[in-house]
Every structure is written in structure tokens, then in C-alpha cells.
Enzyme design. Structure first.
Site, mmCIF file in Angstrom:
data_model
loop_
_atom_site.group_PDB
_atom_site.id
_atom_site.type_symbol
_atom_site.label_atom_id
_atom_site.label_comp_id
_atom_site.label_asym_id
_atom_site.label_seq_id
_atom_site.Cartn_x
_atom_site.Cartn_y
_atom_site.Cartn_z
ATOM 1 N N GLY A 147 67.811 12.796 78.455
ATOM 2 C CA GLY A 147 68.071 12.454 79.372
ATOM 3 C C GLY A 147 66.674 12.695 80.659
ATOM 4 O O GLY A 147 66.186 12.624 80.761
ATOM 5 N N ILE A 192 74.616 21.557 71.646
ATOM 6 C CA ILE A 192 74.614 22.812 72.258
ATOM 7 C C ILE A 192 75.497 23.422 71.961
ATOM 8 O O ILE A 192 76.077 24.297 72.131
ATOM 9 C CB ILE A 192 73.860 22.533 73.344
ATOM 10 C CG1 ILE A 192 74.902 21.526 74.120
ATOM 11 C CG2 ILE A 192 72.721 21.954 73.411
ATOM 12 C CD1 ILE A 192 73.996 22.328 75.814
ATOM 13 N N THR A 201 74.067 22.553 89.463
ATOM 14 C CA THR A 201 74.649 21.111 90.781
ATOM 15 C C THR A 201 75.215 21.500 92.310
ATOM 16 O O THR A 201 75.310 22.312 92.011
ATOM 17 C CB THR A 201 75.392 20.228 89.990
ATOM 18 O OG1 THR A 201 75.994 18.742 90.595
ATOM 19 C CG2 THR A 201 76.770 21.534 89.479
ATOM 20 N N ASP A 202 75.131 20.287 93.150
ATOM 21 C CA ASP A 202 75.695 21.205 94.540
ATOM 22 C C ASP A 202 77.043 20.174 94.078
ATOM 23 O O ASP A 202 77.799 20.712 94.813
ATOM 24 C CB ASP A 202 75.061 19.703 95.505
ATOM 25 C CG ASP A 202 75.512 18.140 94.912
ATOM 26 O OD1 ASP A 202 75.587 18.266 93.519
ATOM 27 O OD2 ASP A 202 75.487 17.659 95.600
ATOM 28 N N TYR A 241 83.820 18.659 86.416
ATOM 29 C CA TYR A 241 82.037 19.221 86.458
ATOM 30 C C TYR A 241 82.386 19.803 86.683
ATOM 31 O O TYR A 241 81.170 20.540 86.636
ATOM 32 C CB TYR A 241 81.718 17.288 86.632
ATOM 33 C CG TYR A 241 80.420 17.567 86.606
ATOM 34 C CD1 TYR A 241 79.669 17.291 85.741
ATOM 35 C CD2 TYR A 241 79.157 17.530 88.512
ATOM 36 C CE1 TYR A 241 77.818 17.759 86.159
ATOM 37 C CE2 TYR A 241 78.520 17.535 88.178
ATOM 38 C CZ TYR A 241 76.805 17.121 86.582
ATOM 39 O OH TYR A 241 76.287 17.216 87.061
ATOM 40 N N LYS A 265 79.815 23.274 84.658
ATOM 41 C CA LYS A 265 79.126 23.604 85.811
ATOM 42 C C LYS A 265 78.767 25.407 86.045
ATOM 43 O O LYS A 265 77.664 25.926 85.975
ATOM 44 C CB LYS A 265 78.341 22.978 86.143
ATOM 45 C CG LYS A 265 78.386 21.463 86.112
ATOM 46 C CD LYS A 265 77.051 21.446 84.724
ATOM 47 C CE LYS A 265 75.363 21.777 85.357
ATOM 48 N NZ LYS A 265 74.824 21.424 84.009
HETATM 49 N N1 LIG Z 1 71.889 13.508 87.827
HETATM 50 C C1 LIG Z 1 72.494 14.197 89.231
HETATM 51 O O1 LIG Z 1 72.282 13.468 90.377
HETATM 52 C C2 LIG Z 1 72.020 15.354 88.817
HETATM 53 C C3 LIG Z 1 72.869 16.423 89.936
HETATM 54 C C4 LIG Z 1 72.576 17.950 89.765
HETATM 55 C C5 LIG Z 1 72.135 18.593 88.662
HETATM 56 N N2 LIG Z 1 72.060 17.591 87.493
HETATM 57 C C6 LIG Z 1 72.033 18.371 85.684
HETATM 58 O O2 LIG Z 1 70.987 18.566 86.020
HETATM 59 C C7 LIG Z 1 71.016 18.501 84.010
HETATM 60 C C8 LIG Z 1 70.233 17.101 83.308
HETATM 61 O O3 LIG Z 1 70.679 16.508 84.053
HETATM 62 P P1 LIG Z 1 70.400 14.514 84.281
HETATM 63 O O4 LIG Z 1 71.262 13.913 84.769
HETATM 64 O O5 LIG Z 1 68.803 14.468 83.162
HETATM 65 O O6 LIG Z 1 71.234 13.865 82.828
HETATM 66 P P2 LIG Z 1 71.765 12.746 81.548
HETATM 67 O O7 LIG Z 1 70.859 11.913 81.849
HETATM 68 O O8 LIG Z 1 73.116 13.102 81.539
HETATM 69 O O9 LIG Z 1 71.114 13.487 80.978
HETATM 70 C C9 LIG Z 1 71.880 15.065 79.543
HETATM 71 C C10 LIG Z 1 71.339 13.955 77.999
HETATM 72 O O10 LIG Z 1 71.733 15.520 77.436
HETATM 73 C C11 LIG Z 1 72.146 14.700 76.046
HETATM 74 N N3 LIG Z 1 73.770 15.897 75.573
HETATM 75 C C12 LIG Z 1 75.381 15.573 75.198
HETATM 76 N N4 LIG Z 1 75.975 16.031 75.211
HETATM 77 C C13 LIG Z 1 75.235 17.029 75.088
HETATM 78 C C14 LIG Z 1 75.683 18.042 74.069
HETATM 79 N N5 LIG Z 1 76.023 18.719 73.352
HETATM 80 N N6 LIG Z 1 74.161 18.670 72.559
HETATM 81 C C15 LIG Z 1 72.745 18.185 72.797
HETATM 82 N N7 LIG Z 1 72.371 17.255 73.732
HETATM 83 C C16 LIG Z 1 74.128 16.648 74.714
HETATM 84 C C17 LIG Z 1 73.040 14.122 76.528
HETATM 85 O O11 LIG Z 1 72.577 13.128 75.880
HETATM 86 P P3 LIG Z 1 73.694 11.572 75.335
HETATM 87 O O12 LIG Z 1 73.608 11.187 76.330
HETATM 88 O O13 LIG Z 1 73.234 11.219 74.413
HETATM 89 O O14 LIG Z 1 75.098 12.292 75.432
HETATM 90 C C18 LIG Z 1 71.886 13.007 77.343
HETATM 91 O O15 LIG Z 1 71.050 12.957 76.439
HETATM 92 C C19 LIG Z 1 72.247 17.937 83.958
HETATM 93 O O16 LIG Z 1 72.833 20.188 83.961
HETATM 94 C C20 LIG Z 1 73.377 17.844 85.315
HETATM 95 O O17 LIG Z 1 74.363 18.521 85.336
HETATM 96 C C21 LIG Z 1 72.134 16.225 87.737
#
Ligand SMILES: NC(=O)c1ccc[n+]([C@@H]2O[C@H](COP(=O)([O-])OP(=O)(O)OC[C@H]3O[C@@H](n4cnc5c(N)ncnc54)[C@H](OP(=O)(O)O)[C@@H]3O)[C@@H](O)[C@H]2O)c1
Length: 285
Positions: A11, A38, A102-103, A126, A130
Site C-alpha cells: 500500500g 490479516i 484516520t481522521d 470506513y 477503523k
Molecule cells: N490514504 C489516506 O489518505 C489515509 C488517511 C488516513 C489514514 N489512512 C490509513 O493508513 C493505512 C494505510 O493507508 P494506505 O493509503 O497506505 O492504504 P492502501 O494504499 O489502500 O493500502 C492498503 C493495503 O492493504 C492491503 N490489504 C487489503 N486487505 C488486506 C487483507 N485482508 N490482508 C492484508 N492486506 C490487505 C491492500 O491490498 P489490495 O490493494 O490488494 O487490496 C493494500 O496493499 C490504512 O489503515 C488507512 O486506513 C489512510
């Protein structure tokens, strides 16, 4: 040698953390859904039992807000039960659990930045899933760091990449003027997570860029820095197809970092400028 297990290593944040830790004296255990799902408690337990990580970093998640709304059970399974499985494994192996959040745990009705001491009240699946994940981590593993962030930009698909694509195609961009938060660079965020993981007291931390802006201002700044002439038009959030269903105000106050004497991330505009400049070095915009 310390072992760090990064789940969701493919990710946006997982990749950045991997990149930063790759040439340091830690042993990296990298998995994504294909290697360890997971939501599978046995697979998580077996992997942790076999590899004995000192840190478990949960960068995995179902992060598409609309997809979570359409598939409530899957959202809770990944974002809540996944966090539970990892924190149980962390407790059993005496590892430290690092959880990303997350926010979107806030309802967005506030007008001043939310601190770690404000009460969450998520409005979306979502956000609810979370928050349930955060609660499981607190319940099952007392050695934990929970990091809430917002509007993360970096390599990979995101609001940033969608704006860049539209700008590249010269298409008018309609962006919400009534959604306010703080854009945060994935790179700077990943650095801070590593710092917290290694040396901060257990607990919940808000980690975002400084300042704040609307989606409209964020999109305008992306377009300006990319050198595009594309027009950005302010609209109401309901008419912004890229960001529906997000809190209208979710600025996170990084109060725990301040109170702990830990340095804050830079202004969001500085991180954005840096990211776009670095990108220009090897890719055309
Ligand atoms: N992006 C934002 O703006 C933001 C803001 C605040 C907080 N966050 C938090 O930060 C964290 C990382 O965000 P990110 O933007 O890096 O997310 P991301 O790019 O969507 O990456 C999430 C990863 O988790 C994998 N995944 C999904 N289901 C899974 C499972 N059951 N077992 C193992 N891996 C799994 C996904 O694989 P696939 O792609 O194959 O599904 C993807 O590689 C998350 O917890 C998110 O809630 C993100």
C-alpha cells in the site's frame, strides 16, 4: 537484530515504510493480502509465531470509503478484525503493535482541530470500522502506538493522483470547498511512524502536516505546482465525485506529539512542493 513485520506492505504507506527501513539494520518481514490475509486469524498467528517480529505495523486496510459503504462486513472484517488478529498476535509474541488510523473517526461537525482527547463519532462505515480497529488494538495489546493521519499523498492511487491525471488531461476539476483537513506526505508520515515505533511512549498520536485547507485549495495547489493550466472550480462536497462521504471538517491537532516533545511534520504545502519536485526528476506530469 530487530524484526519489523509490515502488513499491507504494497500500500501507499506500507511501501514508504519499506523503502525507509530497507537499508537499516532491521530484518523486514513484508506481507500483503496474497501472503498473509490479516482477516485470517490462524494465518496471522502462524506467521507471527514462526517469525517472532518485535514490531507489527498494520498498514493494511480497506481504505476505499465508498467500497466500505457498499460492503459493510468486509470493511469491519479487514479494518476491525484484521487489527484484532494482529494485536492478539503482538501480545502473544510480546511485540509492539503499530496501528494506522484516520481522521474519519470524527464526525466533522467541529470547527477547531480535533485532539487525541476528543471523542470520536464516525459517520461512515470506513470511519466506524477503523475506530473499532483502534479499540481492538487498545483492548488486546497494551504495547501499542496508534497513528491517525489524513489526506495522505504519495506514490500510488490517491486523491493526489486523480487530480494529477485530470490536470494532465486538461479536464476541469471540481473540488469540494466545504471539506477541510490536512494533506500529509506519505514519506514524512512513514518517517514519523518509524520514530514513534522505536522511541515514543505507548498511546494514540495524531500525525499530519501543519496548517489546513479545503479539497479545493489542495487541488488548486497540486495543479499550480504541477505547472498545469487546468481550471479548478469550487463546488459543494456532494458535487465532488472524488471525495463524497468524508467529514466536512477533520483537521487533527497533533497535541500528543507536542506534549511529548516530538517534532511535528512540516506544513502540508512544503511536503507537497517537495513531493512534486522529486517526482519531476523521474516522471513527466
Ligand atoms: N490514504 C489516506 O489518505 C489515509 C488517511 C488516513 C489514514 N489512512 C490509513 O493508513 C493505512 C494505510 O493507508 P494506505 O493509503 O497506505 O492504504 P492502501 O494504499 O489502500 O493500502 C492498503 C493495503 O492493504 C492491503 N490489504 C487489503 N486487505 C488486506 C487483507 N485482508 N490482508 C492484508 N492486506 C490487505 C491492500 O491490498 P489490495 O490493494 O490488494 O487490496 C493494500 O496493499 C490504512 O489503515 C488507512 O486506513 C489512510
Amino acid at each position: 537484530m530487530q524484526k519489523v513485520w509490515i502488513c499491507g506492505a504494497n500500500g501507499r504507506v506500507g511501501r514508504k515504510m519499506t523503502e525507509l527501513l530497507e537499508n537499516t539494520p532491521v530484518e523486514l518481514l513484508l506481507t500483503d493480502i496474497d501472503a498473509v490475509d490479516i482477516t485470517d486469524s490462524k494465518a496471522v498467528r502462524d506467521y507471527a509465531g514462526m517469525n517472532r517480529p518485535h514490531f507489527i505495523v498494520n498498514c493494511a486496510g480497506l481504505t476505499d470509503v465508498a467500497a466500505c459503504e457498499e460492503n459493510k462486513e468486509e470493511a469491519f472484517k479487514v479494518n476491525a478484525l484484521g487489527a484484532r488478529n494482529l494485536s492478539v498476535a503482538a501480545r502473544m509474541g510480546k511485540a509492539r503493535m503499530i496501528q494506522l488510523s484516520t481522521d474519519d473517526v470524527f464526525d466533522g461537525s467541529g470547527q477547531t482541530p480535533y485532539t487525541e482527547f476528543d471523542t470520536p463519532n464516525p459517520q461512515t462505515i470506513y470511519g466506524k470500522s477503523k475506530l473499532a480497529g483502534e479499540n481492538f488494538v487498545k483492548e488486546f495489546c497494551n504495547r501499542h502506538i496508534i497513528v491517525r493521519s489524513s489526506w495522505i499523498f504519495g506514490e500510488g492511487s490517491s486523491y493526489f493522483s486523480k487530480i494529477m491525471k485530470l490536470a494532465g488531461e486538461g479536464k476541469t476539476i471540481y473540488a469540494a470547498a466545504d471539506q477541510t483537513a490536512v494533506p500529509t506526505g506519505a514519506s514524512e508520515l512513514a518517517e514519523k511512524i518509524i520514530e514513534l515505533m522505536e522511541s515514543a511512549p505507548d498511546g494514540l498520536y495524531h500525525v499530519t502536516g501543519q496548517g489546513s485547507c479545503s479539497r479545493y485549495e489542495f487541488a488548486q495547489e497540486i495543479v499550480r505546482l504541477s505547472g498545469s493550466q487546468t481550471e479548478v472550480v469550487p463546488v459543494a462536497a456532494v458535487d465532488d465525485r472524488l471525495t463524497a462521504m468524508r467529514p466536512s471538517y477533520s483537521v487533527l491537532d497533533n497535541m500528543m506529539l507536542r506534549m511529548s516533545g516530538i517534532s511535528l511534520l512540516p506544513e502540508w504545502k512544503i511536503m507537497l512542493e517537495r513531493f512534486i519536485a522529486d517526482r519531476k526528476d523521474y516522471t513527466s506530469i
